[in-house]
Design an enzyme around this catalytic site. Structure first.
Site, PDB file in Angstrom:
ATOM      1  N   ASP A  30       0.826  -1.210   0.000  1.00  8.07           N
ATOM      2  CA  ASP A  30       0.000   0.000   0.000  1.00  8.07           C
ATOM      3  C   ASP A  30       0.861   1.261   0.000  1.00  8.07           C
ATOM      4  O   ASP A  30       1.965   1.270   0.538  1.00  8.07           O
ATOM      5  CB  ASP A  30      -0.918  -0.022   1.232  1.00  8.07           C
ATOM      6  CG  ASP A  30      -2.076   0.946   1.101  1.00  8.07           C
ATOM      7  OD1 ASP A  30      -2.385   1.365  -0.032  1.00  8.07           O
ATOM      8  OD2 ASP A  30      -2.679   1.288   2.141  1.00  8.07           O
ATOM      9  N   HIS A  44       2.551   3.408  -8.988  1.00  8.26           N
ATOM     10  CA  HIS A  44       2.306   1.989  -9.278  1.00  8.26           C
ATOM     11  C   HIS A  44       3.500   1.387 -10.024  1.00  8.26           C
ATOM     12  O   HIS A  44       3.878   0.248  -9.776  1.00  8.26           O
ATOM     13  CB  HIS A  44       1.020   1.811 -10.085  1.00  8.26           C
ATOM     14  CG  HIS A  44      -0.214   2.243  -9.328  1.00  8.26           C
ATOM     15  ND1 HIS A  44      -0.448   1.857  -8.027  1.00  8.26           N
ATOM     16  CD2 HIS A  44      -1.274   3.027  -9.683  1.00  8.26           C
ATOM     17  CE1 HIS A  44      -1.592   2.386  -7.616  1.00  8.26           C
ATOM     18  NE2 HIS A  44      -2.113   3.110  -8.591  1.00  8.26           N
ATOM     19  N   LEU A 102      10.366 -20.627  -4.263  1.00  9.68           N
ATOM     20  CA  LEU A 102       9.315 -19.802  -3.670  1.00  9.68           C
ATOM     21  C   LEU A 102       7.997 -19.938  -4.447  1.00  9.68           C
ATOM     22  O   LEU A 102       8.003 -19.931  -5.678  1.00  9.68           O
ATOM     23  CB  LEU A 102       9.765 -18.331  -3.715  1.00  9.68           C
ATOM     24  CG  LEU A 102       8.719 -17.285  -3.325  1.00  9.68           C
ATOM     25  CD1 LEU A 102       8.521 -17.263  -1.815  1.00  9.68           C
ATOM     26  CD2 LEU A 102       9.128 -15.898  -3.809  1.00  9.68           C
TER      27      LEU A 102
HETATM   28  C1  IPE Z   1      -5.582  -2.655  -0.244  1.00  9.36           C
HETATM   29  O1  IPE Z   1      -5.221  -1.324  -0.338  1.00  9.36           O
HETATM   30  C2  IPE Z   1      -5.533  -3.312  -1.593  1.00  9.36           C
HETATM   31  C3  IPE Z   1      -4.207  -3.507  -2.169  1.00  9.36           C
HETATM   32  C4  IPE Z   1      -3.065  -3.194  -1.613  1.00  9.36           C
HETATM   33  C5  IPE Z   1      -4.187  -4.137  -3.458  1.00  9.36           C
HETATM   34  P1  IPE Z   1      -6.294  -0.157  -0.567  1.00  9.36           P
HETATM   35  O2  IPE Z   1      -5.522   1.082  -0.778  1.00  9.36           O
HETATM   36  O3  IPE Z   1      -7.244  -0.542  -1.631  1.00  9.36           O
HETATM   37  O4  IPE Z   1      -7.068  -0.144   0.821  1.00  9.36           O
HETATM   38  P2  IPE Z   1      -7.915   1.017   1.522  1.00  9.36           P
HETATM   39  O5  IPE Z   1      -8.929   1.481   0.526  1.00  9.36           O
HETATM   40  O6  IPE Z   1      -6.973   2.114   1.879  1.00  9.36           O
HETATM   41  O7  IPE Z   1      -8.506   0.378   2.733  1.00  9.36           O
HETATM   42  C1  IPE Z   2      -1.514   0.207  -3.447  1.00 10.30           C
HETATM   43  O1  IPE Z   2      -1.301   1.584  -3.480  1.00 10.30           O
HETATM   44  C2  IPE Z   2      -1.776  -0.365  -4.809  1.00 10.30           C
HETATM   45  C3  IPE Z   2      -3.178  -0.762  -5.034  1.00 10.30           C
HETATM   46  C4  IPE Z   2      -4.144  -0.672  -4.199  1.00 10.30           C
HETATM   47  C5  IPE Z   2      -3.477  -1.302  -6.342  1.00 10.30           C
HETATM   48  P1  IPE Z   2      -2.503   2.621  -3.492  1.00 10.30           P
HETATM   49  O2  IPE Z   2      -2.904   2.879  -4.907  1.00 10.30           O
HETATM   50  O3  IPE Z   2      -3.605   2.153  -2.621  1.00 10.30           O
HETATM   51  O4  IPE Z   2      -1.803   3.891  -2.886  1.00 10.30           O
HETATM   52  P2  IPE Z   2      -2.415   4.877  -1.799  1.00 10.30           P
HETATM   53  O5  IPE Z   2      -2.869   4.043  -0.650  1.00 10.30           O
HETATM   54  O6  IPE Z   2      -3.543   5.613  -2.469  1.00 10.30           O
HETATM   55  O7  IPE Z   2      -1.278   5.778  -1.435  1.00 10.30           O
HETATM   56 MG    MG Z   3      -4.063   2.413  -0.681  1.00  9.25          MG
END
Ligand code: IPE
Ligand code: IPE
Ligand code: MG
Length: 254
Positions: free
Chosen positions: A12, A29, A123
């Protein structure tokens, strides 16, 4: 504490990493894919058996179409570019999550990744894609309900083990350690059932800043934890060793 067999990561913070640099979210990303590569390698080097990475949740479809399209593109690019390398590293790739309603080119790539690496013995990299625990549980419950409705299964035969066997993860041990980056402290619909006795580590770094050193530090932290699974540790049980009257209480079902 023995080594973890299975580590699961909620990757995240890509968006916030990009925002902090005045870049579009997709740049975060892309940087996140580099981290993913580095952590897969680090996990392989450590001799870890299972690494599960949360790549796209069943709720992530609610993001703007442009971001969803970019994320799908990055997944396709990752498989096309990295599959040979993963294969040569003896990594076995498996995907969990729903395949329903996924574009056919994505489905084919996921299948190709699994088939090509199926015999690898290093792995196991589990990619949670279009994955949500509630969706996974609902799909599992549906299978059980169908068996009951068809008379193949008696309701009293439904046990926790049977429910676990209907989940996408039926062949994977529960995660020993769940890491979430970016400082958020929630599961966001990730492995709700499987996390019953997992250890948690919340790392403050955004995912693109999460380095192998952080991953190794997380494993070191795991080694300091004391897991009880509702019981007592061997050390704690020693307090009872001279006490012949003490019979451990057992949970009795029903
Ligand atoms: C969880 O992160 C999903 C992934 C890392 C793929 P999100 O960014 O979607 O979660 P919330 O919305 O902050 O809870
Ligand atoms: C995690 O990073 C990747 C996915 C959920 C696909 P985010 O896109 O949720 O990044 P933040 O949480 O908005 O910073
Ligand atoms: Mg996120």
């Amino acid at each position: 504490m023995s080594d973890p067999r299975h580590i699961a990561i909620i990757m995240d913070g890509n968006g916030r990493w990009a925002k902090a640099r005045g870049l579009p979210r997709v740049a975060g990303h892309k940087a996140g894919v580099d981290t993913l590569r580095a952590i897969v390698r680090a996990a392989g080097d450590k001799g870890l058996e299972f690494l599960t990475l949360f790549a796209f949740s069943s709720e992530n479809w609610t993001r703007p179409t442009s971001e969803v399209t970019e994320l799908m593109g990055l997944l396709k690019l990752f498989i096309r570019r990295d599959l040979s390398k993963l294969h040569s590293q003896n990594v076995r790739v498996r995907i969990i999550g729903s395949r329903e309603d996924l574009a056919s080119d994505i489905c084919s790539l996921l299948e190709e990744a699994e088939t090509r690496t199926a015999a690898n013995t290093g792995l196991t990299l589990v990619i949670a894609f279009n994955y949500g625990s509630r969706d996974e549980l609902a799909r599992g419950m549906r299978k059980i309900a169908e068996d009951v409705a068809a008379g193949r299964l008696k309701p009293e035969a439904i046990t926790a083990e049977m429910i676990a066997s209907k989940l996408d993860t039926d062949w994977i041990p529960d995660p020993d350690l769940i890491i979430r980056t970016s400082g958020e402290m929630r599961l966001s619909n990730f492995l709700l059932w499987q996390a019953a006795y997992s250890e948690f580590l919340f790392a403050p770094e955004y995912w693109p800043d999460f380095k192998p050193a952080h991953f190794y530090a997380a494993i070191d932290e795991y080694h300091k934890r004391v897991r009880r699974f509702g019981g007592l540790t061997t050390e704690e049980l020693q307090d009872f060793s001279g006490d012949s009257d003490v019979v451990p209480l057992r949970h009795t079902a029903g």
